[in-house]
Design an enzyme around this catalytic site. Structure first.
Site, PDB file in Angstrom:
ATOM      1  N   GLN A  12     -18.644 -66.343   5.293  1.00 21.19           N
ATOM      2  CA  GLN A  12     -19.501 -65.203   4.914  1.00 21.19           C
ATOM      3  C   GLN A  12     -20.856 -65.667   4.354  1.00 21.19           C
ATOM      4  OE1 GLN A  12     -18.686 -61.410   2.239  1.00 21.19           O
ATOM      5  NE2 GLN A  12     -19.157 -63.127   0.899  1.00 21.19           N
ATOM      6  N   THR A 132     -17.538 -70.863  -9.132  1.00 17.93           N
ATOM      7  CA  THR A 132     -16.952 -69.528  -9.066  1.00 17.93           C
ATOM      8  C   THR A 132     -16.551 -68.949 -10.424  1.00 17.93           C
ATOM      9  OG1 THR A 132     -14.917 -68.380  -8.378  1.00 17.93           O
ATOM     10  CG2 THR A 132     -14.792 -70.745  -8.464  1.00 17.93           C
ATOM     11  N   GLU A 134     -13.876 -67.624 -10.901  1.00 19.02           N
ATOM     12  CA  GLU A 134     -12.455 -67.944 -11.087  1.00 19.02           C
ATOM     13  C   GLU A 134     -12.268 -69.052 -12.129  1.00 19.02           C
ATOM     14  OE1 GLU A 134      -9.335 -66.728  -9.506  1.00 19.02           O
ATOM     15  OE2 GLU A 134     -10.772 -65.114  -9.538  1.00 19.02           O
ATOM     16  N   TYR A 156      -6.706 -73.092  -6.642  1.00 19.25           N
ATOM     17  CA  TYR A 156      -8.100 -72.949  -6.181  1.00 19.25           C
ATOM     18  C   TYR A 156      -9.057 -73.165  -7.351  1.00 19.25           C
ATOM     19  CZ  TYR A 156     -12.428 -70.442  -4.992  1.00 19.25           C
ATOM     20  OH  TYR A 156     -13.750 -70.089  -4.811  1.00 19.25           O
ATOM     21  N   LYS A 160     -11.796 -76.083  -8.062  1.00 18.36           N
ATOM     22  CA  LYS A 160     -13.224 -75.765  -8.249  1.00 18.36           C
ATOM     23  C   LYS A 160     -13.714 -76.252  -9.616  1.00 18.36           C
ATOM     24  CE  LYS A 160     -14.687 -73.455  -4.522  1.00 18.36           C
ATOM     25  NZ  LYS A 160     -15.968 -73.647  -3.814  1.00 18.36           N
ATOM     26  N   HIS A 186     -18.544 -61.644  -4.344  1.00 18.41           N
ATOM     27  CA  HIS A 186     -19.566 -60.961  -3.546  1.00 18.41           C
ATOM     28  C   HIS A 186     -19.023 -60.738  -2.144  1.00 18.41           C
ATOM     29  CE1 HIS A 186     -20.327 -65.284  -3.822  1.00 18.41           C
ATOM     30  NE2 HIS A 186     -20.639 -65.224  -2.538  1.00 18.41           N
ATOM     31  N   ARG A 191     -17.192 -60.067   5.173  1.00 21.52           N
ATOM     32  CA  ARG A 191     -16.222 -60.686   4.269  1.00 21.52           C
ATOM     33  C   ARG A 191     -14.932 -60.929   5.059  1.00 21.52           C
ATOM     34  NH1 ARG A 191     -14.970 -63.697  -0.149  1.00 21.52           N
ATOM     35  NH2 ARG A 191     -14.565 -62.444  -2.009  1.00 21.52           N
TER      36      ARG A 191
HETATM   37  P1  NDP Z   1     -15.380 -68.144   3.409  1.00 19.12           P
HETATM   38  O1  NDP Z   1     -13.915 -68.341   3.228  1.00 19.12           O
HETATM   39  O2  NDP Z   1     -15.893 -66.935   4.116  1.00 19.12           O
HETATM   40  O3  NDP Z   1     -15.997 -69.430   4.147  1.00 19.12           O
HETATM   41  C1  NDP Z   1     -15.539 -70.725   3.869  1.00 19.12           C
HETATM   42  C2  NDP Z   1     -16.190 -71.681   4.838  1.00 19.12           C
HETATM   43  O4  NDP Z   1     -15.693 -73.010   4.571  1.00 19.12           O
HETATM   44  C3  NDP Z   1     -15.857 -71.403   6.311  1.00 19.12           C
HETATM   45  O5  NDP Z   1     -16.984 -71.715   7.080  1.00 19.12           O
HETATM   46  C4  NDP Z   1     -14.739 -72.390   6.588  1.00 19.12           C
HETATM   47  O6  NDP Z   1     -14.629 -72.747   7.944  1.00 19.12           O
HETATM   48  C5  NDP Z   1     -15.239 -73.571   5.784  1.00 19.12           C
HETATM   49  N1  NDP Z   1     -14.206 -74.564   5.505  1.00 19.12           N
HETATM   50  C6  NDP Z   1     -13.006 -74.368   4.912  1.00 19.12           C
HETATM   51  N2  NDP Z   1     -12.341 -75.535   4.807  1.00 19.12           N
HETATM   52  C7  NDP Z   1     -13.140 -76.491   5.348  1.00 19.12           C
HETATM   53  C8  NDP Z   1     -13.017 -77.872   5.547  1.00 19.12           C
HETATM   54  N3  NDP Z   1     -11.936 -78.559   5.166  1.00 19.12           N
HETATM   55  N4  NDP Z   1     -14.052 -78.549   6.135  1.00 19.12           N
HETATM   56  C9  NDP Z   1     -15.158 -77.877   6.546  1.00 19.12           C
HETATM   57  N5  NDP Z   1     -15.326 -76.556   6.402  1.00 19.12           N
HETATM   58  C10 NDP Z   1     -14.318 -75.872   5.802  1.00 19.12           C
HETATM   59  O7  NDP Z   1     -16.018 -68.229   1.926  1.00 19.12           O
HETATM   60  P2  NDP Z   1     -17.329 -67.496   1.344  1.00 19.12           P
HETATM   61  O8  NDP Z   1     -18.422 -67.594   2.329  1.00 19.12           O
HETATM   62  O9  NDP Z   1     -16.928 -66.191   0.779  1.00 19.12           O
HETATM   63  O10 NDP Z   1     -17.636 -68.427   0.083  1.00 19.12           O
HETATM   64  C11 NDP Z   1     -18.469 -69.578   0.201  1.00 19.12           C
HETATM   65  C12 NDP Z   1     -18.171 -70.524  -0.944  1.00 19.12           C
HETATM   66  O11 NDP Z   1     -18.405 -69.886  -2.189  1.00 19.12           O
HETATM   67  C13 NDP Z   1     -16.729 -71.017  -1.008  1.00 19.12           C
HETATM   68  O12 NDP Z   1     -16.761 -72.347  -1.501  1.00 19.12           O
HETATM   69  C14 NDP Z   1     -16.068 -70.117  -2.042  1.00 19.12           C
HETATM   70  O13 NDP Z   1     -14.983 -70.782  -2.650  1.00 19.12           O
HETATM   71  C15 NDP Z   1     -17.229 -69.911  -2.990  1.00 19.12           C
HETATM   72  N6  NDP Z   1     -17.250 -68.651  -3.718  1.00 19.12           N
HETATM   73  C16 NDP Z   1     -17.164 -67.458  -3.052  1.00 19.12           C
HETATM   74  C17 NDP Z   1     -17.273 -66.270  -3.727  1.00 19.12           C
HETATM   75  C18 NDP Z   1     -17.172 -64.959  -3.042  1.00 19.12           C
HETATM   76  O14 NDP Z   1     -16.963 -63.956  -3.740  1.00 19.12           O
HETATM   77  N7  NDP Z   1     -17.336 -64.884  -1.725  1.00 19.12           N
HETATM   78  C19 NDP Z   1     -17.500 -66.260  -5.194  1.00 19.12           C
HETATM   79  C20 NDP Z   1     -17.635 -67.569  -5.785  1.00 19.12           C
HETATM   80  C21 NDP Z   1     -17.513 -68.722  -5.062  1.00 19.12           C
HETATM   81  P3  NDP Z   1     -13.763 -71.865   8.996  1.00 19.12           P
HETATM   82  O15 NDP Z   1     -14.663 -70.749   9.426  1.00 19.12           O
HETATM   83  O16 NDP Z   1     -13.464 -72.858  10.043  1.00 19.12           O
HETATM   84  O17 NDP Z   1     -12.546 -71.365   8.255  1.00 19.12           O
HETATM   85  P1  GDR Z   2     -10.459 -63.221  -5.708  1.00 17.21           P
HETATM   86  O1  GDR Z   2     -10.616 -62.184  -4.493  1.00 17.21           O
HETATM   87  O2  GDR Z   2      -9.069 -63.671  -5.894  1.00 17.21           O
HETATM   88  O3  GDR Z   2     -11.155 -62.583  -6.875  1.00 17.21           O
HETATM   89  O4  GDR Z   2     -11.298 -64.471  -5.154  1.00 17.21           O
HETATM   90  P2  GDR Z   2      -9.576 -61.229  -3.758  1.00 17.21           P
HETATM   91  O5  GDR Z   2     -10.420 -60.226  -3.079  1.00 17.21           O
HETATM   92  O6  GDR Z   2      -8.593 -62.001  -2.935  1.00 17.21           O
HETATM   93  O7  GDR Z   2      -8.767 -60.559  -4.970  1.00 17.21           O
HETATM   94  C1  GDR Z   2      -9.412 -59.784  -5.961  1.00 17.21           C
HETATM   95  C2  GDR Z   2      -8.351 -59.116  -6.820  1.00 17.21           C
HETATM   96  O8  GDR Z   2      -7.685 -58.117  -6.053  1.00 17.21           O
HETATM   97  C3  GDR Z   2      -6.293 -58.212  -6.300  1.00 17.21           C
HETATM   98  N1  GDR Z   2      -5.542 -57.647  -5.174  1.00 17.21           N
HETATM   99  C4  GDR Z   2      -5.500 -58.147  -3.928  1.00 17.21           C
HETATM  100  N2  GDR Z   2      -6.121 -59.216  -3.370  1.00 17.21           N
HETATM  101  C5  GDR Z   2      -5.900 -59.454  -2.053  1.00 17.21           C
HETATM  102  N3  GDR Z   2      -6.536 -60.478  -1.472  1.00 17.21           N
HETATM  103  N4  GDR Z   2      -5.061 -58.684  -1.295  1.00 17.21           N
HETATM  104  C6  GDR Z   2      -4.401 -57.605  -1.823  1.00 17.21           C
HETATM  105  O9  GDR Z   2      -3.645 -56.933  -1.150  1.00 17.21           O
HETATM  106  C7  GDR Z   2      -4.646 -57.313  -3.201  1.00 17.21           C
HETATM  107  N5  GDR Z   2      -4.203 -56.335  -4.032  1.00 17.21           N
HETATM  108  C8  GDR Z   2      -4.750 -56.551  -5.217  1.00 17.21           C
HETATM  109  C9  GDR Z   2      -6.056 -59.701  -6.502  1.00 17.21           C
HETATM  110  O10 GDR Z   2      -4.795 -59.912  -7.155  1.00 17.21           O
HETATM  111  C10 GDR Z   2      -7.264 -60.066  -7.347  1.00 17.21           C
HETATM  112  O11 GDR Z   2      -7.026 -59.814  -8.695  1.00 17.21           O
HETATM  113  C11 GDR Z   2     -12.530 -64.289  -4.484  1.00 17.21           C
HETATM  114  C12 GDR Z   2     -12.697 -65.428  -3.475  1.00 17.21           C
HETATM  115  O12 GDR Z   2     -13.825 -65.168  -2.679  1.00 17.21           O
HETATM  116  C13 GDR Z   2     -12.900 -66.756  -4.195  1.00 17.21           C
HETATM  117  O13 GDR Z   2     -13.244 -67.773  -3.239  1.00 17.21           O
HETATM  118  C14 GDR Z   2     -14.034 -66.608  -5.204  1.00 17.21           C
HETATM  119  O14 GDR Z   2     -14.188 -67.816  -5.919  1.00 17.21           O
HETATM  120  C15 GDR Z   2     -13.754 -65.462  -6.158  1.00 17.21           C
HETATM  121  O15 GDR Z   2     -13.602 -64.269  -5.405  1.00 17.21           O
HETATM  122  C16 GDR Z   2     -14.895 -65.252  -7.150  1.00 17.21           C
END
Ligand code: NDP
Ligand code: GDR
Length: 371
Positions: A12, A132, A134, A156, A160, A186, A191
């Site tokens: 994303q 993050t 988290e 996780y 991190k 975000h 997503r």
């Molecule tokens: P996504 O899960 O959408 O994307 C993760 C990316 O990492 C994908 O391109 C995936 O590839 C790649 N990837 C996973 N494992 C490997 C690996 N071993 N080697 C190379 N590439 C790999 O995550 P987001 O875009 O939502 O998040 C981006 C980063 O920010 C992540 O590190 C996440 O933990 C962190 N983060 C995200 C938040 C959020 O709310 N979205 C909040 C805070 C932190 P593939 O497409 O092949 O699976």
């Molecule tokens: P999070 O995101 O764990 O905060 O991590 P997620 O959307 O998975 O969960 C948020 C909250 O919702 C509750 N929940 C559920 N979650 C999922 N996935 N599926 C369900 O059915 C469900 N029902 C309730 C969860 O228990 C949780 O409390 C995301 C990821 O993007 C991380 O990589 C990133 O670091 C953090 O946000 C900030």
């Protein structure tokens, strides 16, 4: 022309950041891992054929668990900025794959930082680490800011935590321009489908069109600070443009529960939910349908149920960020609010569901994978 290298470009944030940097005039390089099927959907609109002269988006194979691939790509690209976004990013999955999560998310960051050092790029390549909210886990202070103590609650988050501190350590030990963005949740229409927001917007859109009957959820009381990914990638870039490297919380400063998100998404689709029962027996029931809504639903229909399989062994109950430092130092603030985010996601998932419904009406099996 500045060169940026993005790990996790197919994710994303990688997709939004690539688009943002291309727009800023960067040459963008992305690392993708080998997959048995194409998985570049999120960046296909940016893709440029390798035979196009002067292309500004280049993809390289690599993996966060494979040092040699990282060193090779960093050497080839000689990036001005490295955005380490790649990670096994699903909290619940990290309980099932803890070792792999540590390898890619914790050691992966170390491998990339070491690549910078091994290649002598300490003074050239600026490094961004996707940290993050988290990290705060079992929160010690509300709202959470840069100085709030960490208490990770999942494999996780523990991985991190290592990545956060190794980034700080390389900054202090070797003078690297290395920064952490401590980003709160975000979201966006791109997503991943198994994160809670997208699961809700996709599931309810399909239920509304009669493609699915019920959405099975985990902890509805969890509270999060949800922003829009497009706003958050701008913050990632701003963090690397400062005179001194530093760490920043990126958040909206507003908090909603998972149940609030469900109510808001249902509202966008023209129906209201009433909540009955409690704990694992709680149900979301259709209680009202807006005049003119073309929903397939009827009043009294149960559309949300709880499935304890989605409960986590240790949960993060509440997160709320304080983005004051980002506002004052980076001049950053979020543009998209909660309602607008929900509306954009519902609208995109409704279009996708309409396409699936059309395919189904014409006798072709519609894709119906749920998680
Ligand atoms: P996504 O899960 O959408 O994307 C993760 C990316 O990492 C994908 O391109 C995936 O590839 C790649 N990837 C996973 N494992 C490997 C690996 N071993 N080697 C190379 N590439 C790999 O995550 P987001 O875009 O939502 O998040 C981006 C980063 O920010 C992540 O590190 C996440 O933990 C962190 N983060 C995200 C938040 C959020 O709310 N979205 C909040 C805070 C932190 P593939 O497409 O092949 O699976
Ligand atoms: P999070 O995101 O764990 O905060 O991590 P997620 O959307 O998975 O969960 C948020 C909250 O919702 C509750 N929940 C559920 N979650 C999922 N996935 N599926 C369900 O059915 C469900 N029902 C309730 C969860 O228990 C949780 O409390 C995301 C990821 O993007 C991380 O990589 C990133 O670091 C953090 O946000 C900030």
């Amino acid at each position: 022309m500045k060169k940026a290298l993005i790990t996790g470009i197919t994710g994303q944030d990688g997709a939004y950041l690539a688009e943002f940097l291309l727009h800023k005039g960067y040459e963008v390089h992305g690392i993708k891992r080998r997959t048995s099927l194409f998985n570049t959907d999120r960046i296909d609109h940016l893709y440029q054929d390798p035979h196009v002269p002067g292309r500004r988006l280049v993809l390289h194979y690599g993996d966060m668990t494979d040092s040699s691939s990282l060193i090779r790509v960093v050497q080839q690209v000689q990036p001005d900025e490295i955005y380490n976004l790649a990670a096994q990013s699903h909290v619940q999955v990290s309980f099932e794959e803890p070792e792999y999560t540590a390898d890619s998310d914790a050691l992966g960051a170390l491998r990339l930082l070491e690549a910078i050092r091994i290649l002598g790029l300490e003074k050239k390549s600026r490094y961004y680490q996707a940290s993050t909210s988290e990290l705060y886990g079992k929160v010690r202070e509300t709202p959470q800011k840069e100085t709030t103590p960490f208490y990770p609650r999942s494999p996780y988050a523990a991985a991190k935590l290592y990545a956060y501190w190794i980034t700080v350590n390389y900054r202090e030990a070797y003078g690297l321009y290395a920064c952490n963005g401590i980003l709160f949740n975000h979201e966006s229409p791109i997503r991943g489908e198994t994160f809670v927001t997208r699961k809700i917007t996709r599931g309810l859109a399909r239920i509304h069109l009669g493609l699915q009957d019920c959405l099975y959820m985990g902890n509805l009381d969890a509270r999060r600070d949800w922003g829009h990914a497009r706003d958050y990638v701008e913050a990632q870039w701003l963090i690397l443009q400062q005179p001194q490297p530093d760490d920043f919380v990126i958040a909206t400063g507003e908090q909603y529960s998972v149940r609030d998100f469900l109510n808001a998404a249902a509202g966008e689709l023209g129906f209201d939910l009433r909540w009955e029962g409690s704990g694992a027996n709680e149900k979301g029931v259709v209680s009202g349908i807006a005049a003119g809504s073309k929903t397939a639903l009827k009043r009294g229909q149960v559309v949300v149920r709880i499935d304890p399989r989605y409960f986590r062994p240790t949960e993060v109950e509440t997160l709320l960020g304080d983005p004051t430092k980002a506002r004052e130092t980076l001049g950053w603030s979020p543009k998209v609010g909660f309602r607008e985010l929900v509306a954009e996601m519902v609208s995109a998932d409704l279009k996708a569901a309409e396409r699936d419904a059309l395919v189904k009406r014409h006798g072709y099996a519609a894709y119906d994978y749920r998680e």
